[in-house]
Design a protein around this motif. Structure first.
Motif, PDB file in Angstrom:
ATOM      1  N   ASP A 218     -32.506 -36.197   1.609  1.00  0.00           N
ATOM      2  CA  ASP A 218     -31.613 -35.139   2.075  1.00  0.00           C
ATOM      3  C   ASP A 218     -32.251 -33.769   2.009  1.00  0.00           C
ATOM      4  O   ASP A 218     -31.737 -32.805   2.588  1.00  0.00           O
ATOM      5  N   ARG A 219     -33.390 -33.640   1.317  1.00  0.00           N
ATOM      6  CA  ARG A 219     -34.098 -32.363   1.194  1.00  0.00           C
ATOM      7  C   ARG A 219     -35.387 -32.342   2.016  1.00  0.00           C
ATOM      8  O   ARG A 219     -36.151 -31.389   1.921  1.00  0.00           O
ATOM      9  N   ILE A 220     -35.638 -33.391   2.781  1.00  0.00           N
ATOM     10  CA  ILE A 220     -36.899 -33.493   3.523  1.00  0.00           C
ATOM     11  C   ILE A 220     -36.619 -33.535   5.021  1.00  0.00           C
ATOM     12  O   ILE A 220     -35.795 -34.344   5.482  1.00  0.00           O
ATOM     13  N   PHE A 221     -37.280 -32.689   5.774  1.00  0.00           N
ATOM     14  CA  PHE A 221     -37.168 -32.680   7.228  1.00  0.00           C
ATOM     15  C   PHE A 221     -38.491 -33.185   7.795  1.00  0.00           C
ATOM     16  O   PHE A 221     -39.552 -32.638   7.491  1.00  0.00           O
ATOM     17  N   TYR A 222     -38.444 -34.225   8.618  1.00  0.00           N
ATOM     18  CA  TYR A 222     -39.639 -34.785   9.232  1.00  0.00           C
ATOM     19  C   TYR A 222     -39.764 -34.256  10.659  1.00  0.00           C
ATOM     20  O   TYR A 222     -38.949 -34.577  11.525  1.00  0.00           O
ATOM     21  N   GLY A 223     -40.749 -33.418  10.897  1.00  0.00           N
ATOM     22  CA  GLY A 223     -40.918 -32.848  12.226  1.00  0.00           C
ATOM     23  C   GLY A 223     -41.010 -31.338  12.173  1.00  0.00           C
ATOM     24  O   GLY A 223     -41.615 -30.764  11.257  1.00  0.00           O
ATOM     25  N   ILE A 224     -40.389 -30.668  13.147  1.00  0.00           N
ATOM     26  CA  ILE A 224     -40.459 -29.204  13.248  1.00  0.00           C
ATOM     27  C   ILE A 224     -39.042 -28.647  13.310  1.00  0.00           C
ATOM     28  O   ILE A 224     -38.417 -28.637  14.370  1.00  0.00           O
ATOM     29  N   PRO A 225     -38.496 -28.198  12.209  1.00  0.00           N
ATOM     30  CA  PRO A 225     -37.129 -27.668  12.234  1.00  0.00           C
ATOM     31  C   PRO A 225     -37.064 -26.342  12.993  1.00  0.00           C
ATOM     32  O   PRO A 225     -38.047 -25.611  13.098  1.00  0.00           O
TER      33      PRO A 225
ATOM     34  N   GLU B  55     -47.716 -19.514  -0.711  1.00  0.00           N
ATOM     35  CA  GLU B  55     -48.480 -20.225  -1.737  1.00  0.00           C
ATOM     36  C   GLU B  55     -49.266 -21.339  -1.035  1.00  0.00           C
ATOM     37  O   GLU B  55     -48.737 -21.985  -0.128  1.00  0.00           O
ATOM     38  N   PHE B  56     -50.464 -21.566  -1.493  1.00  0.00           N
ATOM     39  CA  PHE B  56     -51.309 -22.543  -0.806  1.00  0.00           C
ATOM     40  C   PHE B  56     -51.871 -23.544  -1.808  1.00  0.00           C
ATOM     41  O   PHE B  56     -52.447 -23.152  -2.835  1.00  0.00           O
ATOM     42  N   PHE B  57     -51.707 -24.838  -1.506  1.00  0.00           N
ATOM     43  CA  PHE B  57     -52.203 -25.908  -2.367  1.00  0.00           C
ATOM     44  C   PHE B  57     -53.174 -26.757  -1.546  1.00  0.00           C
ATOM     45  O   PHE B  57     -52.758 -27.584  -0.724  1.00  0.00           O
ATOM     46  N   SER B  58     -54.464 -26.521  -1.762  1.00  0.00           N
ATOM     47  CA  SER B  58     -55.502 -27.201  -0.983  1.00  0.00           C
ATOM     48  C   SER B  58     -55.896 -28.518  -1.651  1.00  0.00           C
ATOM     49  O   SER B  58     -56.083 -28.571  -2.867  1.00  0.00           O
ATOM     50  N   GLY B  59     -56.026 -29.568  -0.851  1.00  0.00           N
ATOM     51  CA  GLY B  59     -56.489 -30.850  -1.360  1.00  0.00           C
ATOM     52  C   GLY B  59     -55.452 -31.621  -2.147  1.00  0.00           C
ATOM     53  O   GLY B  59     -55.792 -32.593  -2.836  1.00  0.00           O
ATOM     54  N   LEU B  60     -54.184 -31.237  -2.072  1.00  0.00           N
ATOM     55  CA  LEU B  60     -53.132 -31.913  -2.825  1.00  0.00           C
ATOM     56  C   LEU B  60     -52.726 -33.207  -2.114  1.00  0.00           C
ATOM     57  O   LEU B  60     -52.286 -33.176  -0.962  1.00  0.00           O
ATOM     58  N   ARG B  61     -52.857 -34.313  -2.810  1.00  0.00           N
ATOM     59  CA  ARG B  61     -52.486 -35.617  -2.273  1.00  0.00           C
ATOM     60  C   ARG B  61     -51.250 -36.097  -3.033  1.00  0.00           C
ATOM     61  O   ARG B  61     -51.332 -36.589  -4.147  1.00  0.00           O
ATOM     62  N   ILE B  62     -50.119 -35.940  -2.393  1.00  0.00           N
ATOM     63  CA  ILE B  62     -48.823 -36.162  -3.044  1.00  0.00           C
ATOM     64  C   ILE B  62     -48.594 -37.645  -3.324  1.00  0.00           C
ATOM     65  O   ILE B  62     -48.860 -38.492  -2.459  1.00  0.00           O
ATOM     66  N   ASP B  63     -48.077 -37.943  -4.518  1.00  0.00           N
ATOM     67  CA  ASP B  63     -47.720 -39.324  -4.833  1.00  0.00           C
ATOM     68  C   ASP B  63     -46.329 -39.459  -5.448  1.00  0.00           C
ATOM     69  O   ASP B  63     -45.789 -40.561  -5.524  1.00  0.00           O
ATOM     70  N   THR B  64     -45.732 -38.337  -5.875  1.00  0.00           N
ATOM     71  CA  THR B  64     -44.438 -38.415  -6.562  1.00  0.00           C
ATOM     72  C   THR B  64     -43.568 -37.215  -6.205  1.00  0.00           C
ATOM     73  O   THR B  64     -44.066 -36.088  -6.103  1.00  0.00           O
ATOM     74  N   ILE B  65     -42.263 -37.465  -6.024  1.00  0.00           N
ATOM     75  CA  ILE B  65     -41.279 -36.399  -5.841  1.00  0.00           C
ATOM     76  C   ILE B  65     -40.138 -36.663  -6.814  1.00  0.00           C
ATOM     77  O   ILE B  65     -39.580 -37.767  -6.845  1.00  0.00           O
TER      78      ILE B  65
ATOM     79  N   PRO C  43     -31.119 -28.734  -9.242  1.00  0.00           N
ATOM     80  CA  PRO C  43     -30.965 -28.438  -7.812  1.00  0.00           C
ATOM     81  C   PRO C  43     -32.283 -28.376  -7.041  1.00  0.00           C
ATOM     82  O   PRO C  43     -32.278 -28.167  -5.823  1.00  0.00           O
ATOM     83  N   THR C  44     -33.415 -28.520  -7.738  1.00  0.00           N
ATOM     84  CA  THR C  44     -34.705 -28.383  -7.063  1.00  0.00           C
ATOM     85  C   THR C  44     -35.534 -29.663  -7.175  1.00  0.00           C
ATOM     86  O   THR C  44     -35.206 -30.591  -7.916  1.00  0.00           O
ATOM     87  N   LEU C  45     -36.645 -29.664  -6.437  1.00  0.00           N
ATOM     88  CA  LEU C  45     -37.575 -30.789  -6.428  1.00  0.00           C
ATOM     89  C   LEU C  45     -38.893 -30.381  -7.066  1.00  0.00           C
ATOM     90  O   LEU C  45     -39.305 -29.221  -6.988  1.00  0.00           O
ATOM     91  N   THR C  46     -39.560 -31.360  -7.673  1.00  0.00           N
ATOM     92  CA  THR C  46     -40.915 -31.182  -8.170  1.00  0.00           C
ATOM     93  C   THR C  46     -41.819 -32.166  -7.433  1.00  0.00           C
ATOM     94  O   THR C  46     -41.519 -33.359  -7.368  1.00  0.00           O
TER      95      THR C  46
ATOM     96  N   GLY D 293     -39.857 -26.248  -8.532  1.00  0.00           N
ATOM     97  CA  GLY D 293     -38.926 -25.277  -7.970  1.00  0.00           C
ATOM     98  C   GLY D 293     -38.854 -25.286  -6.457  1.00  0.00           C
ATOM     99  O   GLY D 293     -38.614 -24.246  -5.838  1.00  0.00           O
ATOM    100  N   ILE D 294     -39.017 -26.435  -5.841  1.00  0.00           N
ATOM    101  CA  ILE D 294     -38.962 -26.547  -4.381  1.00  0.00           C
ATOM    102  C   ILE D 294     -37.532 -26.856  -3.954  1.00  0.00           C
ATOM    103  O   ILE D 294     -36.905 -27.800  -4.453  1.00  0.00           O
ATOM    104  N   ASP D 295     -37.008 -26.086  -3.011  1.00  0.00           N
ATOM    105  CA  ASP D 295     -35.658 -26.327  -2.494  1.00  0.00           C
ATOM    106  C   ASP D 295     -35.671 -27.310  -1.323  1.00  0.00           C
ATOM    107  O   ASP D 295     -34.798 -28.178  -1.226  1.00  0.00           O
ATOM    108  N   GLU D 296     -36.639 -27.139  -0.420  1.00  0.00           N
ATOM    109  CA  GLU D 296     -36.719 -27.964   0.781  1.00  0.00           C
ATOM    110  C   GLU D 296     -38.171 -28.337   1.044  1.00  0.00           C
ATOM    111  O   GLU D 296     -39.095 -27.583   0.677  1.00  0.00           O
ATOM    112  N   ILE D 297     -38.372 -29.489   1.691  1.00  0.00           N
ATOM    113  CA  ILE D 297     -39.708 -29.913   2.103  1.00  0.00           C
ATOM    114  C   ILE D 297     -39.684 -30.194   3.598  1.00  0.00           C
ATOM    115  O   ILE D 297     -38.759 -30.843   4.108  1.00  0.00           O
TER     116      ILE D 297
END
Length: 640
Positions: A331-338, A422-432, A437-440, A455-459
């Protein structure tokens, strides 16, 4: 020369011609016309030395086997047998139906491959233009033939099915109508161009003049339709649908063939499962789907799959699987271009949003959020990419043949350099994980160190798309093992190897499968490669429809000249290997458009194919062919 029997087989290239010509002369075989067809020749080699050669002249759906020669003293090592077997196997994969040869001395050898003597009057007219039929071989040479694929005799009154009514699918329908072939157009959405409408707010980075298929335009003009006045303007994605695709769909010949709201679930052969071969090619295709929840079924004599990839996005997980917790946070993730400045404004205003991806979709999302942040306080941007190397991400700038595409990367670079995110280079996500009220978001960086972004509200997930292969699981497909593109295209577009904005011209042969009459076109033909341009799809369907119509001269006359991106990547340890770099796309070759401002255009980017789109087009050397098992050698001396 060593009598070591080991050798390998590969495609011949221009540099092999001196060795090939020497072999042909040594075996008293004609050179006439051979050099013109080196792209379909194979050579046996060892330690850099060419030991044997065999070639094919491909003309339409037939080929002439020729120039089979082995170095003197190396017969009975299986070289000739391996070369001939390799060419026959390649011909089957390229949907060649018949192979012929002329021989003066080896008529007793070729029957072991299935060749049989035949009357010269049965030779296809196209093959008679070969130098061997024009006098390079004597009139006394024996003609032999081998049928690889029986000519299908499915009822001629059946339509040709086009799955997907995006721009490439409708272009296929236009080409079918142009040739007097009845199309059957099946579209899952409620409108043609449904996927373009999904990101209709995004401005394309190529001008109007390259976003309209020629055949569609010609059929529309007959009704008084007029193309957009300024053919150099950059349209929104929805304008392509509203001003071109919907008027085309309203044409009587198109409207009666168009079935909206039909989601195709499976394609098979009538009376044949995937295993059965005998008589398969003559059986009609059976297409099953659902409309309004009810099952529907259609029959067709050929199928053009233009369903694209937009509706099957890649996950956030860097390993190709959804990250742990990704589904729970859907519910907090949008796939595509909002549409961050319009329909989705309230979702992102005053929030901290993480954009994941390294392609044009990600760039559009970030620049849209940046524009939103200028007017809504506390709107924060974060950007995560898997690759530590950003040259391809930022693009070629002023060197890009489509300036709006180059401007997109330049605007993104400026946003990062001005600390606008904010910029995170080379980050290979494996967990949410959810934390109140926020995401890590967690993952590993390029050095294997753990990173946590809190502290992420939306992805916004802009990691590209992948093809849905399930609908054709009962068909015989030949796919690149990792890109899931058609096999022949894989080496040309592999982002691990090369990406310069150009692709070798290709058409129906590269888009076909072992399943005769089934073609994959549009962005789906590129599988997971983030490289597709709409103009490629228009040219693809022109070639495919010509092949379906039996016009082999037109089908094989493929012309494709795509604009350079201005940046190249060559495979290596530091080269980007982020297969999710894809996003939205540009379209065609030719004079470039004036770059649109990121502030006024949310950064020009999409030029979509029927579903999903890409960023640049890559070129790569062909993957090496595997050597076949060695067998009895051919004793040379045949014109074929």
């Amino acid at each position: 020369m060593s009598l070591n029997t080991s050798f390998s087989v590969r495609q011949a290239g221009p540099a092999d011609w001196p060795a090939i010509s020497s072999l042909l002369k040594a075996n008293q075989l004609p050179l006439d016309g051979a050099q013109d067809h080196l792209s379909t020749f194979v050579v046996a080699h060892r330690a850099g030395e060419v030991l044997g050669v065999a070639g094919a002249e491909v003309r339409g759906d037939a080929a002439l086997l020729r120039s089979v020669a082995v170095a003197p003293g190396l017969h009975h090592m299986g070289i000739g047998r391996t070369l001939v077997s390799t060419l026959i196997d390649q011909a089957r994969r390229r949907q060649i139906r018949h192979i012929f040869l002329l021989t003066t001395t080896a008529a007793a050898y070729f029957p072991r491959f299935g060749f049989a003597p035949m009357d010269r009057q049965l030779v296809p007219e196209a093959l008679k233009a070969s130098a061997e039929f024009q006098g390079a071989c004597p009139a006394t040479a024996t003609l032999m033939g081998l049928t690889l694929i029986e000519s299908p005799d499915a009822p001629a009154d059946l339509p040709v099915a086009v799955i997907g009514a995006g721009p490439v699918g409708l272009a296929a329908a236009a080409r079918l109508i142009e040739r007097g072939i009845t199309p059957l157009i099946l579209e899952a959405g409620a409108s043609v161009g449904a996927n373009l409408l999904d990101y209709g707010h995004v401005r394309l980075f190529s001008p109007w003049r390259y976003n309209i298929d020629q055949a569609m335009a010609e059929q529309l003009k007959a009704t008084g339709w007029q193309a957009p006045a300024d053919d150099q303007a950059l349209p929104l994605a929805r304008e392509i649908v509203e001003q071109v695709m919907q008027p085309f769909a309203a044409l009587p010949e198109v409207a009666k063939a168009l079935h909206l709201g039909v989601r195709v679930e499976s394609i098979s052969r009538e009376g044949f499962d995937k295993v059965k071969t005998a008589g398969r090619d003559a059986a009609p295709f059976v297409i099953r789907g659902r409309r309004d929840g009810e099952p529907v079924q259609f029959r067709a004599r050929a199928v053009i799959d233009a369903t694209g990839t937009w509706s099957t996005p890649n996950p956030l997980g860097a390993n190709g699987l959804p990250a742990l917790g990704e589904r729970d946070a859907a519910d907090r993730i949008f796939y595509g271009i909002p549409d961050t400045l319009g329909a989705h404004r309230s979702r992102y205003a005053g929030k901290r949003t993480l954009v994941v991806g390294a392609g044009h979709s990600a760039a559009n999302a970030l620049l849209g959020l940046a524009e939103l942040a200028r007017t809504v306080p506390d709107t924060q941007l974060a950007w995560s990419v898997r690759t530590p190397t950003l040259a391809r991400v930022f693009g070629g700038g002023s060197a890009d043949a489509l300036p709006a595409r180059g401007q997109l990367g330049a605007d993104l670079r400026r946003l990062r350099d001005q600390a606008g995110l904010e910029f995170f280079s080379g980050l290979r996500i494996d967990t949410i994980q959810r934390h109140g009220p926020t995401l890590t978001v967690e993952g590993l960086d390029a050095k294997g160190q753990r990173i946590r972004v809190q502290g992420i509200d939306e992805i916004i997930c802009a990691t590209g798309q992948r093809p849905d292969l399930g609908v054709a699981s009962e068909l015989r497909l030949k796919l690149d093992p990792w890109l899931e593109s058609t096999e022949a295209l894989g080496p040309l577009i592999d982002p691990n190897l090369h990406s310069c904005g150009t692709v070798r011209p290709h058409g129906h042969r590269e888009l076909s499968h072992p399943e005769a009459g089934f073609y994959t076109v549009g962005v789906k033909s590129y599988g997971r490669a983030p490289t597709f341009l709409m103009a490629t799809g228009f040219e693809q369907v022109r070639s495919v429809v010509a092949a379906i119509a039996g016009d082999w001269a037109a089908a094989d006359r493929v012309e494709l000249d795509l604009p350079e991106t201005g940046v190249c990547s060559v495979g290596g340890p530091s080269a980007p290997s982020d297969g999710a770099a894809g996003g939205c796309c540009g379209t065609a070759p030719g004079p470039a458009a004036t770059a649109a401002s990121a502030a006024t255009a949310v950064a020009a980017a999409v030029a979509a194919a029927s579903s999903g789109c890409g960023s640049s087009c890559g070129t790569a050397p062909p993957k090496p062919a595997a050597a076949a098992a060695a067998g009895t050698a051919v004793r040379t001396g045949c014109c074929g």
